[in-house]
Design an enzyme around this catalytic site. Structure first.
Site, PDB file in Angstrom:
ATOM      1  N   SER A  44      16.908  47.294  48.874  1.00 27.01           N
ATOM      2  CA  SER A  44      17.027  48.338  47.856  1.00 27.01           C
ATOM      3  C   SER A  44      17.978  47.844  46.780  1.00 27.01           C
ATOM      4  CB  SER A  44      17.558  49.636  48.469  1.00 27.01           C
ATOM      5  OG  SER A  44      18.908  49.484  48.886  1.00 27.01           O
ATOM      6  N   LEU A 108      21.731  47.745  51.538  1.00 21.02           N
ATOM      7  CA  LEU A 108      22.324  48.733  50.627  1.00 21.02           C
ATOM      8  C   LEU A 108      23.376  48.037  49.783  1.00 21.02           C
ATOM      9  CD1 LEU A 108      22.746  51.641  49.629  1.00 21.02           C
ATOM     10  CD2 LEU A 108      24.290  51.999  51.564  1.00 21.02           C
ATOM     11  N   ILE A 139      24.909  44.878  53.946  1.00 15.53           N
ATOM     12  CA  ILE A 139      25.595  45.258  52.712  1.00 15.53           C
ATOM     13  C   ILE A 139      25.313  44.184  51.671  1.00 15.53           C
ATOM     14  CG2 ILE A 139      27.801  45.738  51.608  1.00 15.53           C
ATOM     15  CD1 ILE A 139      27.000  47.862  53.627  1.00 15.53           C
ATOM     16  N   LYS A 140      24.773  44.603  50.522  1.00 17.21           N
ATOM     17  CA  LYS A 140      24.443  43.645  49.469  1.00 17.21           C
ATOM     18  C   LYS A 140      25.653  43.418  48.565  1.00 17.21           C
ATOM     19  CE  LYS A 140      20.447  43.607  47.318  1.00 17.21           C
ATOM     20  NZ  LYS A 140      19.271  44.105  46.541  1.00 17.21           N
ATOM     21  N   ILE A 141      26.026  42.155  48.439  1.00 20.24           N
ATOM     22  CA  ILE A 141      27.153  41.759  47.594  1.00 20.24           C
ATOM     23  C   ILE A 141      26.675  40.650  46.662  1.00 20.24           C
ATOM     24  CG2 ILE A 141      29.472  40.756  47.556  1.00 20.24           C
ATOM     25  CD1 ILE A 141      29.943  41.947  50.317  1.00 20.24           C
TER      26      ILE A 141
END
EC number: 2.2.1.2
Length: 371
Positions: A44, A108, A139-141
């Site tokens: 996403s 996310l 977790i998207k970084i």
């Protein structure tokens, strides 16, 4: 009758969906794609959420409750996006368990406005990890310079990470180092790293968009002949670096401790140039141990007329190097291309985040006034 998506999965490519919405979850569409299209993961981003929330009334009840509670816009965004991602994690939990935690992941993104602030990115990652509370969350970084240290520290704290907005090969080397350093720190802290996972999201089509514009400006026949070739070559050379990095003694030590490799993920795989095949960024990037996240249109296009004829990355390293040499020869500054794309990528996500905040704020206002 052939089944291109099944053949793609059999070739070792994990098929992920680059989309999420409450409508997709409530209607059972995501579950259908998992069951019938072989989808084993979801990504996403702020743009996807902004579109989902602005085009559906399925968020109204939650927005109404948040408005009554007087929740601020930032917390409302976290609550709404976390709810969808949590539900998607539950849909994919069976895949996660069956694959030993390799697949079944849902991503996310942290607030992209924090892309250049490592400490705040880490704090946001911890908050989202706690809020969603599912082991199959990523977790998207972003892979900015500040993001690299945040990636290391997030992994060191036992949080799985999808590293996003990777465009260049040198930055990809730094991402792999940040990943391994994070695992080493987690191991040194006594953490079990067997369930700690990561993917490195290499953006594909945007490279062609930027390079092809520059080739058009150059205008020579040699330059025009290279249109539509930079992105695939770039991704193939990234995989070459992946293979080298994960064949080192450093990685062998981590693997012996139970670590999973950080798989390359091909993102931005919809074709922007109508003169190119609509499945080019799938067909031309097939190798075992990779992930391809696709918008539904690309997924369905590949299901309809995609083809798998074997690996299309490792046998073509030499060709990829030749393409890069030719691009340089006609005057393409690849370093400048990558720098431009990273800056644009962060800005696009910041703009989408601002639109998402505005959308939520408007809904909160209308929900609050009708309370």
């Amino acid at each position: 009758m052939s089944n291109p998506l099944s053949e793609l999965s059999a070739a070792g490519v994990a098929v992920w969906l680059d989309d999420i919405s409450r409508d997709r979850l409530r209607t059972g569409n995501l579950a259908h794609l998992v069951e019938n299209r072989g989808v084993v993961g979801v990504t996403s981003n702020p743009t996807i959420f902004q579109k989902a929330i602005s085009s559906s009334d399925l968020y109204d009840e939650q927005l109404h409750d948040l408005a009554i509670r007087g929740v601020d816009v930032g917390e409302a965004v976290r609550a709404i996006t976390a709810a969808d991602v949590r539900d998607a994690c539950d849909v994919l939990r069976g895949v996660y368990d069956a694959s030993g935690g390799v697949d079944g992941r849902v991503s996310l993104e942290v607030d992209p406005r924090l892309a250049h602030e490592a400490e705040r990115t880490l704090a946001e990652a911890r908050a989202l990890w706690w809020l969603v509370d599912r082991p199959n969350l990523f977790i998207k970084i972003p892979a900015t310079r500040a993001g690299l240290s945040a990636i290391t520290e997030t992994l060191a704290q036992g949080i799985s990470v999808n590293v996003t907005l990777i465009f260049g090969l040198d930055r990809y080397d730094a991402v792999i180092d940040a990943f391994m350093t994070g695992l080493e720190k987690a191991l040194a802290a006594g953490r079990d790293i067997t369930d700690l996972a990561s993917v490195a999201s290499f953006f594909v089509s945007r490279v062609d968009t930027e390079v092809d514009q520059r080739l058009e400006k150059i205008g020579t026949s040699e330059a025009k002949a290279l249109r539509g070739r930079a992105a695939v070559a770039n991704a193939r050379l990234a995989f070459e670096r992946y293979e080298k990095a994960f064949a080192t003694p450093r990685w062998a030590a981590l693997a012996a401790a139970g670590a999973k490799p950080q798989r390359p993920l091909w993102a931005s795989t919809s074709t922007k140039d109508p003169s190119l095949p609509d499945t080019i960024y799938v067909t031309e990037l097939i190798a075992p141990g990779t992930v391809n996240t696709m918008p539904e249109a690309t997924l369905e296009a590949f299901a309809d007329h995609g083809s798998v004829t074997g690996e299309t990355i490792r046998p073509r390293y030499e060709e990829a190097h030749e393409v890069f040499a030719q691009l340089t020869a006609v005057g393409i500054d690849l370093d400048d291309v990558i720098e431009t794309l990273e800056s644009q990528g962060v800005q696009k996500f910041e703009d989408s985040w601002t639109q998402l905040l505005d959308t939520i704020a408007a809904h909160l206002g209308s929900a609050g006034s009708s309370a």
